[in-house]
Enzyme design. Structure first.
Site, mmCIF file in Angstrom:
data_model
loop_
_atom_site.group_PDB
_atom_site.id
_atom_site.type_symbol
_atom_site.label_atom_id
_atom_site.label_comp_id
_atom_site.label_asym_id
_atom_site.label_seq_id
_atom_site.Cartn_x
_atom_site.Cartn_y
_atom_site.Cartn_z
ATOM 1 N N GLU A 84 -24.635 -83.307 0.567
ATOM 2 C CA GLU A 84 -23.991 -83.158 1.884
ATOM 3 C C GLU A 84 -24.020 -81.716 2.371
ATOM 4 O OE1 GLU A 84 -20.142 -85.067 2.284
ATOM 5 O OE2 GLU A 84 -19.674 -83.830 4.028
ATOM 6 N N LYS A 268 -10.957 -86.849 0.231
ATOM 7 C CA LYS A 268 -12.416 -86.975 0.066
ATOM 8 C C LYS A 268 -13.053 -85.581 0.161
ATOM 9 C CE LYS A 268 -16.812 -87.773 1.539
ATOM 10 N NZ LYS A 268 -17.768 -86.852 2.154
ATOM 11 N N ASP A 284 -18.700 -86.876 -15.643
ATOM 12 C CA ASP A 284 -18.522 -88.171 -14.981
ATOM 13 C C ASP A 284 -17.651 -87.974 -13.733
ATOM 14 O OD1 ASP A 284 -17.689 -90.684 -14.202
ATOM 15 O OD2 ASP A 284 -17.236 -91.391 -16.228
ATOM 16 N N HIS A 382 -21.277 -78.269 10.476
ATOM 17 C CA HIS A 382 -21.962 -79.322 9.742
ATOM 18 C C HIS A 382 -23.336 -79.576 10.358
ATOM 19 C CE1 HIS A 382 -21.949 -82.747 7.058
ATOM 20 N NE2 HIS A 382 -22.474 -83.460 8.034
HETATM 21 C C1 MEV Z 1 -16.436 -84.463 4.988
HETATM 22 O O1 MEV Z 1 -17.269 -84.835 3.921
HETATM 23 C C2 MEV Z 1 -15.088 -84.005 4.490
HETATM 24 C C3 MEV Z 1 -14.035 -83.781 5.570
HETATM 25 O O2 MEV Z 1 -13.922 -84.938 6.379
HETATM 26 C C4 MEV Z 1 -12.741 -83.473 4.867
HETATM 27 C C5 MEV Z 1 -11.543 -83.438 5.777
HETATM 28 O O3 MEV Z 1 -11.560 -84.076 6.841
HETATM 29 O O4 MEV Z 1 -10.554 -82.782 5.379
HETATM 30 C C6 MEV Z 1 -14.444 -82.660 6.487
#
Ligand code: MEV
Length: 427
Positions: A84, A268, A284, A382
């Protein structure tokens, strides 16, 4: 005298890959052979083919280095494996922000894994529980006999807990936990060996066969606590005062505190960083993720793993406590040539130290994401990085990749259709 090597490397991302490798080689005293392995991703086919079943090839992913990490006053270059874009950039950026106030502090709150044995269909569940408690000493003795080598190096079974609860379908459930110090191994295999070896004794004591014997990934006895402070000054940016940025981050935290839809995405993001280091070190990452999500929901409500608040001086303070189940030996760690090199780059001495690094990466990953979200939004950074992927997907090669990506960015149209057009019309 040995030169102190800093992980604070301004403009690292702008350097050529060759120069980056030179810096990492010097930082970690890598050999030419190790550099070659990283560059070419060399993976002995004999090792690979025996690692899992039905192997027909290898799936390579980018291997990156996150700079700027200062953890417990030690400088770290952190290897990360992720597909990513912007994860590594956010980690480097978040780590940099913490340096002004001495970096990240990290401590291990324990090193015990949990092995579980479940017994159902008991005639007298209460008596079974009491019998287990009465035979605790004998159970621990037999459990430790399952892994004499672990005991020799100072690890082993440290405790036993027993709980009785009900399930609608099965009635009473007797749960026995063995708490096991697996030292420098993640230890799932060790735990499973110990509990499978101890189960016959348990079965004899309670007069029933055990239904399940397996490690628990909710490793709440193997927690790491990390903390960092970020000043108003370093958060002043893009037309926002540091005070405003902090206020916004604290509000974002408040939303995640009450809304699971935000909390899951927030976590996440934390795992984007933690998982990437776990993968780079041959660990892992699914176990790590399962444990983190489970811990986030332990109170009965799913919560953000990290907490960001404003302190009395008006600066931002972040804290996170999270289970980290990783090792520096066992599994494929000492077999996979690149995970061995990752540990060398990290200059890691123990699994506990690696766990501190992984939790630290998670914390600053969260900081990087929150800062971007509340200031310019996530897509500009991004997509700046992802534009090159879109250009490549459309068929751009060599210098054209940068050209097509830059044109799309200038036009604010980062789409594969536009990339193809730019290439076809050579504009
Ligand atoms: C993207 O992989 C992760 C984010 O969505 C985390 C977040 O929103 O805090 C940018």
């Amino acid at each position: 005298m040995k030169r102190k090597k800093s992980s604070r490397i301004p403009g690292f991302f702008k350097l050529s890959r060759k120069k980056k490798i030179e810096i990492v080689k010097d930082f970690a005293d890598l050999t030419d052979k190790e550099v070659k392995i990283i560059e070419k991703g060399i993976f002995d086919s004999e090792i690979r083919d025996r690692m899992v079943e039905n192997v027909i090839g290898t799936f390579p992913l980018p291997y990156s280095i996150a700079v700027n990490f200062l953890i417990n006053k030690k400088e770290y270059l952190v290897p990360m494996v992720t597909e990513e874009s912007s994860v590594v950039a956010a980690a480097c950026y978040g780590a940099r922000l913490t340096r002004e106030r001495g970096g990240i502090s990290a401590e291990n709150l324990g090193n015990l894994m949990i092995g579980q044995i479940y017994v159902v269909d008991l005639k007298n569940p209460k008596r079974a529980k009491l019998r287990i408690l009465k035979n605790k000493k004998e159970i621990l003795k037999i459990a430790n006999q399952q892994k004499p080598d672990l005991v020799k190096i100072g690890g082993g079974v440290r405790g036993l807990e027993v709980k009785l609860f009900k399930s609608q379908k099965t009635g009473s459930v007797l749960r026995i936990h063995l708490l096991i110090d697996t030292r420098d191994a993640m230890g799932a295999n060790t735990v499973n060996t110990i509990i499978e070896g101890t189960a016959p004794l348990i079965e004899k004591i309670v007069g029933r066969e055990a239904l399940l014997k397996i490690v628990s990934n909710l490793a709440e006895e193997r927690l790491v606590k990390v903390k960092a402070m970020v000043t108003k000054k370093v958060l002043t940016m893009k037309g926002f005062s540091g005070k405003e940025v902090i206020q916004r981050i604290v509000k974002a935290q408040a939303i995640a505190d009450v809304d699971i839809y935000r909390a899951v995405t927030n976590n996440k993001g934390i795992l984007n960083g933690m998982g990437a280091v776990a993968l780079a070190t041959g660990n892992d990452w699914r176990a790590l993720e399962a444990g983190a999500h489970g811990f986030a929901a332990k109170s009965g409500r799913y919560l953000p793993l990290a907490r960001w608040r404003k302190n009395k001086q008006g600066d931002l303070v972040g804290e996170m406590t999270v289970p980290i189940t990783i090792g520096i030996l066992g599994g494929i760690i000492k077999i996979h040539p690149i995970s061995k090199i990752s540990l060398k780059i990290l200059k890691i001495k123990s699994a506990q130290e690696l766990a501190q690094v992984i939790a630290s990466v998670g914390l600053v990953q969260n900081l990087g994401a929150l800062r971007a979200l509340v200031v310019e939004g996530i897509q500009s950074g991004h997509m700046r990085l992802h534009a090159k992927n879109i250009a490549m997907e459309a068929g751009a090669k060599g210098k054209m990749i940068e050209r097509v990506a830059n044109k799309m960015l200038r036009e604010k149209r980062i789409e594969s259709g536009r990339a193809k057009e730019i290439l076809e019309k050579n504009i």
